[in-house]
Design an enzyme around this catalytic site. Sequence first.
Site, PDB file in Angstrom:
ATOM      1  N   THR A 162       0.869  -1.187   0.000  1.00  0.00           N
ATOM      2  CA  THR A 162       0.000   0.000   0.000  1.00  0.00           C
ATOM      3  C   THR A 162       0.905   1.236   0.000  1.00  0.00           C
ATOM      4  O   THR A 162       1.381   1.647  -1.042  1.00  0.00           O
ATOM      5  CB  THR A 162      -0.971  -0.019   1.197  1.00  0.00           C
ATOM      6  OG1 THR A 162      -0.242  -0.281   2.405  1.00  0.00           O
ATOM      7  CG2 THR A 162      -2.041  -1.082   0.999  1.00  0.00           C
ATOM      8  N   LYS A 188       4.048  -7.148   3.818  1.00  0.00           N
ATOM      9  CA  LYS A 188       3.834  -5.731   3.565  1.00  0.00           C
ATOM     10  C   LYS A 188       3.468  -5.065   4.879  1.00  0.00           C
ATOM     11  O   LYS A 188       2.970  -5.689   5.811  1.00  0.00           O
ATOM     12  CB  LYS A 188       2.742  -5.511   2.517  1.00  0.00           C
ATOM     13  CG  LYS A 188       1.340  -5.961   2.895  1.00  0.00           C
ATOM     14  CD  LYS A 188       0.512  -4.997   3.754  1.00  0.00           C
ATOM     15  CE  LYS A 188       0.457  -3.612   3.152  1.00  0.00           C
ATOM     16  NZ  LYS A 188      -0.324  -2.702   4.072  1.00  0.00           N
ATOM     17  N   THR A 199      -1.348  -3.159  10.356  1.00  0.00           N
ATOM     18  CA  THR A 199      -1.787  -3.273   8.964  1.00  0.00           C
ATOM     19  C   THR A 199      -0.682  -3.968   8.202  1.00  0.00           C
ATOM     20  O   THR A 199       0.042  -3.394   7.432  1.00  0.00           O
ATOM     21  CB  THR A 199      -2.146  -1.926   8.330  1.00  0.00           C
ATOM     22  OG1 THR A 199      -2.669  -2.175   7.029  1.00  0.00           O
ATOM     23  CG2 THR A 199      -1.001  -0.989   8.247  1.00  0.00           C
ATOM     24  N   GLU A 285       5.932   4.613   7.394  1.00  0.00           N
ATOM     25  CA  GLU A 285       5.535   5.791   6.612  1.00  0.00           C
ATOM     26  C   GLU A 285       6.326   7.021   7.058  1.00  0.00           C
ATOM     27  O   GLU A 285       6.327   7.391   8.229  1.00  0.00           O
ATOM     28  CB  GLU A 285       4.038   6.034   6.781  1.00  0.00           C
ATOM     29  CG  GLU A 285       3.204   4.990   6.069  1.00  0.00           C
ATOM     30  CD  GLU A 285       1.721   5.094   6.345  1.00  0.00           C
ATOM     31  OE1 GLU A 285       0.951   4.501   5.582  1.00  0.00           O
ATOM     32  OE2 GLU A 285       1.340   5.766   7.323  1.00  0.00           O
ATOM     33  N   ASN A 407      -0.589  10.629   6.101  1.00  0.00           N
ATOM     34  CA  ASN A 407      -1.824  10.193   6.759  1.00  0.00           C
ATOM     35  C   ASN A 407      -2.887  11.281   6.825  1.00  0.00           C
ATOM     36  O   ASN A 407      -4.073  10.973   6.964  1.00  0.00           O
ATOM     37  CB  ASN A 407      -1.497   9.645   8.147  1.00  0.00           C
ATOM     38  CG  ASN A 407      -0.870   8.275   8.049  1.00  0.00           C
ATOM     39  OD1 ASN A 407      -1.558   7.293   7.821  1.00  0.00           O
ATOM     40  ND2 ASN A 407       0.453   8.224   8.157  1.00  0.00           N
ATOM     41  N   THR A 412      -7.930  11.098   0.625  1.00  0.00           N
ATOM     42  CA  THR A 412      -8.315  12.178  -0.275  1.00  0.00           C
ATOM     43  C   THR A 412      -7.296  12.386  -1.390  1.00  0.00           C
ATOM     44  O   THR A 412      -7.463  13.264  -2.206  1.00  0.00           O
ATOM     45  CB  THR A 412      -8.482  13.494   0.500  1.00  0.00           C
ATOM     46  OG1 THR A 412      -7.281  13.768   1.245  1.00  0.00           O
ATOM     47  CG2 THR A 412      -9.654  13.403   1.473  1.00  0.00           C
TER      48      THR A 412
END
Length: 412
Positions: A162, A188, A199, A285, A407, A412
């Site tokens: 992702t 992942k 996740t 991230e 994040n 969006t």
Amino acid sequence: MIEETKQVIDSEITILQDGDVASPNGYTASGIHVGLRRAKKDFGWLYSSNPAQCAAVYTQNAFKAAPLQVTQASLNVSKQLSAVVINSAIANACTGERGLRDAIQTKKWISEKLQLPEHEIAVASTGLIGEFLPMDKIKYGVEHIDIEGATCSKDFNESILTTDKETKHIAVQVTIDGEVITVGGSSKGSGMINPNMATMLGFMTTDANVQAEDLEDILKPTVDDTFNMITVDGDTSTNDMVLLLANGMVGKQQLTKEHPEWHKFVEAVRYVCEHLAKSIAQDGEGATKLIKVEVEGAISKEKNNAIAKTIVGSSLVKTAIHGGDPNFGRFVTAIGYADNTISPNNVDVWLCDHLIVKQGMPVPFDALDLKANMEQDTIVIKAKVGNGLFKSTAFGCDLSYEYVRINALYST
């Protein structure tokens, strides 16, 4: 089995360069783009030519995603799997009865395509929570599963990502009873990482001849010491799962806990788990640094683990590491609220091999040298919190401006 370049790391374990879930005998894996993401591969599959014995662990989040519920139900019927199919981009979580029907329908399509019983099929999803799967695209993906022509497991490793920047995979080999046994893995994970689980999807395969019950005895404690000792942001997701498959393609004799070389197999599985876990932490991230925390001396393994996870998960510690700020107060504070039974007088802390706290008090250190060391890609924090014999290691990453940007704009 894919031909790999070998690297011997000790007397028992050999790493296969570029190894992954397809490295053990009898497994193929691949992936394609079906349109769930703008351009990147987003639909992958793993297949075993022999039905594989299987062990699994799942997220502890109460909002368990539909694919996990369906897969768990299958493994309750039979602890065997022949195929695992994964989509990225959409998690199929918080989707109610429709989400369950979609996961079940996906299994039916796979069953028809591969001529497999449905209980030998696992499905997994990862991505945005709360959206329904576009089933026309999932069906397209199933129709284009090519078991015979699957020669590029790299496509599988890419298809499950992702927000990850890098693929995460490894394979190792050990020799047992004179036969070479391979353990491979692909995973992942980048955000919403605070396992029990996170996740995170982890797939491990082996050609060893091992029954599901023995795999289960290995997997849970190994996951507790590896995947469950990493954190990126303290959030536990809805879709996490780790699978361990053994298809018995190597090993005339069944490998059991009573076997004199059982420890070799256990260590191979542990090595794969630890490598994948560290890779997830390093690829958090927005991360710019890997943080490794080593703690010893607590009165129990559980308390030791909690202290290590708390330090590496502290937002204040993570931002200090990102900024190169050796603020000792952030480390001792995290230790103190992780276990309020410890005695501050017994606490020593090292940062990048510099002693910064001794018996609960700050000590002088070479600030310029330490700050220079904090520019490294890996930051090591060590803490001694008492005289217990337990040791724990946790992994995480720094908290950057980029994490907030990713994040803040995720949906969006």
